[in-house]
Design a protein around this motif. Sequence first.
Motif, mmCIF file in Angstrom:
data_model
loop_
_atom_site.group_PDB
_atom_site.id
_atom_site.type_symbol
_atom_site.label_atom_id
_atom_site.label_comp_id
_atom_site.label_asym_id
_atom_site.label_seq_id
_atom_site.Cartn_x
_atom_site.Cartn_y
_atom_site.Cartn_z
ATOM 1 N N ASP A 135 26.230 11.219 -4.976
ATOM 2 C CA ASP A 135 25.659 11.903 -4.016
ATOM 3 C C ASP A 135 24.473 11.951 -3.270
ATOM 4 N N GLY A 136 24.345 12.360 -2.119
ATOM 5 C CA GLY A 136 23.086 12.216 -1.387
ATOM 6 C C GLY A 136 22.995 11.003 -0.455
ATOM 7 N N ASP A 137 21.845 10.511 -0.164
ATOM 8 C CA ASP A 137 21.436 9.511 0.856
ATOM 9 C C ASP A 137 22.135 8.412 0.532
ATOM 10 N N ALA A 138 23.215 8.072 1.074
ATOM 11 C CA ALA A 138 23.756 6.562 0.840
ATOM 12 C C ALA A 138 22.901 5.488 1.405
ATOM 13 N N SER A 139 22.270 5.577 2.648
ATOM 14 C CA SER A 139 21.302 4.564 3.173
ATOM 15 C C SER A 139 20.308 4.183 2.257
ATOM 16 N N LEU A 140 19.739 5.351 1.343
ATOM 17 C CA LEU A 140 18.639 5.062 0.531
ATOM 18 C C LEU A 140 19.040 4.416 -0.745
ATOM 19 N N ASN B 288 22.924 0.167 -12.514
ATOM 20 C CA ASN B 288 22.164 1.217 -13.177
ATOM 21 C C ASN B 288 20.866 1.254 -13.245
ATOM 22 N N ARG B 289 20.601 -0.193 -13.524
ATOM 23 C CA ARG B 289 18.986 -0.426 -13.568
ATOM 24 C C ARG B 289 18.111 0.163 -12.451
ATOM 25 N N VAL B 290 18.459 -0.113 -11.304
ATOM 26 C CA VAL B 290 17.963 0.178 -9.869
ATOM 27 C C VAL B 290 18.327 1.501 -9.262
ATOM 28 N N VAL B 291 19.330 2.183 -9.756
ATOM 29 C CA VAL B 291 19.598 3.563 -9.343
ATOM 30 C C VAL B 291 20.432 4.279 -10.434
ATOM 31 N N GLY B 292 20.198 4.293 -11.658
ATOM 32 C CA GLY B 292 20.911 4.770 -12.647
ATOM 33 C C GLY B 292 20.689 6.498 -12.579
ATOM 34 N N PRO B 293 19.558 6.721 -12.452
ATOM 35 C CA PRO B 293 19.303 8.152 -12.331
ATOM 36 C C PRO B 293 20.171 9.020 -11.287
ATOM 37 N N ARG B 294 20.431 8.260 -10.292
ATOM 38 C CA ARG B 294 21.282 8.886 -9.035
ATOM 39 C C ARG B 294 22.728 8.831 -9.233
ATOM 40 N N ILE B 295 23.230 8.116 -10.230
ATOM 41 C CA ILE B 295 24.625 7.909 -10.264
ATOM 42 C C ILE B 295 25.439 9.139 -10.539
ATOM 43 N N LYS B 296 26.731 9.662 -10.039
ATOM 44 C CA LYS B 296 27.262 10.817 -10.193
ATOM 45 C C LYS B 296 28.008 10.710 -11.576
ATOM 46 N N GLY C 133 33.673 14.132 0.772
ATOM 47 C CA GLY C 133 33.059 15.123 0.110
ATOM 48 C C GLY C 133 31.530 14.972 -0.158
ATOM 49 N N GLY C 134 30.993 13.989 0.539
ATOM 50 C CA GLY C 134 29.617 13.730 0.260
ATOM 51 C C GLY C 134 29.376 12.492 -0.644
ATOM 52 N N VAL C 135 30.667 12.181 -1.221
ATOM 53 C CA VAL C 135 30.119 10.966 -2.423
ATOM 54 C C VAL C 135 30.522 9.701 -1.856
ATOM 55 N N HIS C 136 29.584 8.894 -2.207
ATOM 56 C CA HIS C 136 29.647 7.153 -1.740
ATOM 57 C C HIS C 136 29.803 6.515 -2.940
ATOM 58 N N CYS C 137 30.767 5.735 -3.194
ATOM 59 C CA CYS C 137 30.868 4.941 -4.327
ATOM 60 C C CYS C 137 30.665 3.190 -4.046
#
Length: 436
Positions: free
Chosen positions: A349-354, A327-335, A385-389
């Motif tokens: 959602d979005g660019d999994a490699s990023l 959450n600290r490093v990518v929190g805003p991008r969490i679905k 569905g374009g989702v990565h976890c």
Amino acid sequence: MALSCSVSFCMLLFSIFSFTCSNAKLDQTSLSFPLTALPLSTTKPHIKTNPQFRTLSSSSSSSSSSSSYNLKSSFKYSMALVVTLPIGTPPQLQQMVLDTGSQLSWIQCHNKTPPTASFDPSLSSSFYVIPCTHPLCKPRVPDFTLPTTCDQNRLCHYSYFYADGTYAEGNLVREKLTFSPSQTTPPLTLGCATESSDAKGILGMNLGRLSFPSQAKVTKFSYCVPTRQTRPGTPTGSFYLGNNPSSSKFRYVNMLTFTPSQRMPNLDPLAFTLPMQGIRIGAKKLNIPPSVFRPNAGGSGQTMIDSGSEFTFLVDAAYERVHEEVNRVVGPRIKKGYVYGGVADMCFDGDASLIGRLIGDMVFEFEKGVEIVIRKERVLADVGGGVHCVGIGRSERLGAASNIIGNFHQQNLWVEFDIGNRRVGFGEADCSRLAK
């Protein structure tokens, strides 16, 4: 698997087309099986909970050590690994989920319709049904508690129910694996499912005395799981029974073992339990005391490695620290509000490699400096569905109190179960290339 049992997820799928052997001498015997993948129909992690509860012998009348037989197989990874084995005399090929988290092996015995025809007992001369009077049909066999009853024919009936609602029930039987006319296992205790909700059986590989390794005297086995999405098509890995020629490069950690007096309510004493020490994400060592990964007075906190579990599961004290760092490093991008399969809630959602680059490598630390390194390219699982976890869930959502390392975190890694020396070895490898 958990709840004083084991948790099975999607596993490796194998199909045997042929086998060869040479047996001029028993200690020179080798077996080779080409294996191919079969797809899964499930849309969520496949959860199976085992309810409460080593080289092969040369013939039904003799046995040998693991140095006598070496079996090498290749397989293609499709998230569920199922080995197809030659059961009976003459052999019938049967699909069985390879599961290091459970004890009882069972096969399908009720579907007579191709292409998924199950085992036909009437065609095997070595098939034997266990009667109700047999000691194995008693309700309390040491280290093997399985619901058994007497059916109308006075035969031993068993019932197996799993956490995802699947089940299998039928009779306990004795049957051989027949690799060639001169090479078979001793008669093994198996379940012969006359009713089930799954098309495949289970090959139980844990430390129980009725597991396949224990009964067939397999003291060492290993597999190398390839990455899921490295090349077009289904990637192929390798599987060995017996000695692995790459083992000189492995790093080993001793398994934790438990005496009968240490049998605690939340402990599975038959699992492959490892002395995990901590977790790193990127360059940061998470603030998790090593005690979180060890069984407490009630057995909670055990860390086990499971070939049958797809994702990894952590107890709350460890999961919360992982969640905080992600959450600290990518929190805003969490679905937000999304939970995959009811267990994984660090999804994007979005660019999994990023996102993978932002999270960085993840490392599971063990004693003696042994590590499982999950490269940033493999931190996220594609769940459709374009989702990565992030491939980690809360074990409490399984009703479990254990840490379970699943096969998603065993990609491009040799994992060797050296039962004879009570240790597990790891070695990084390009598993897809090994199988070529």
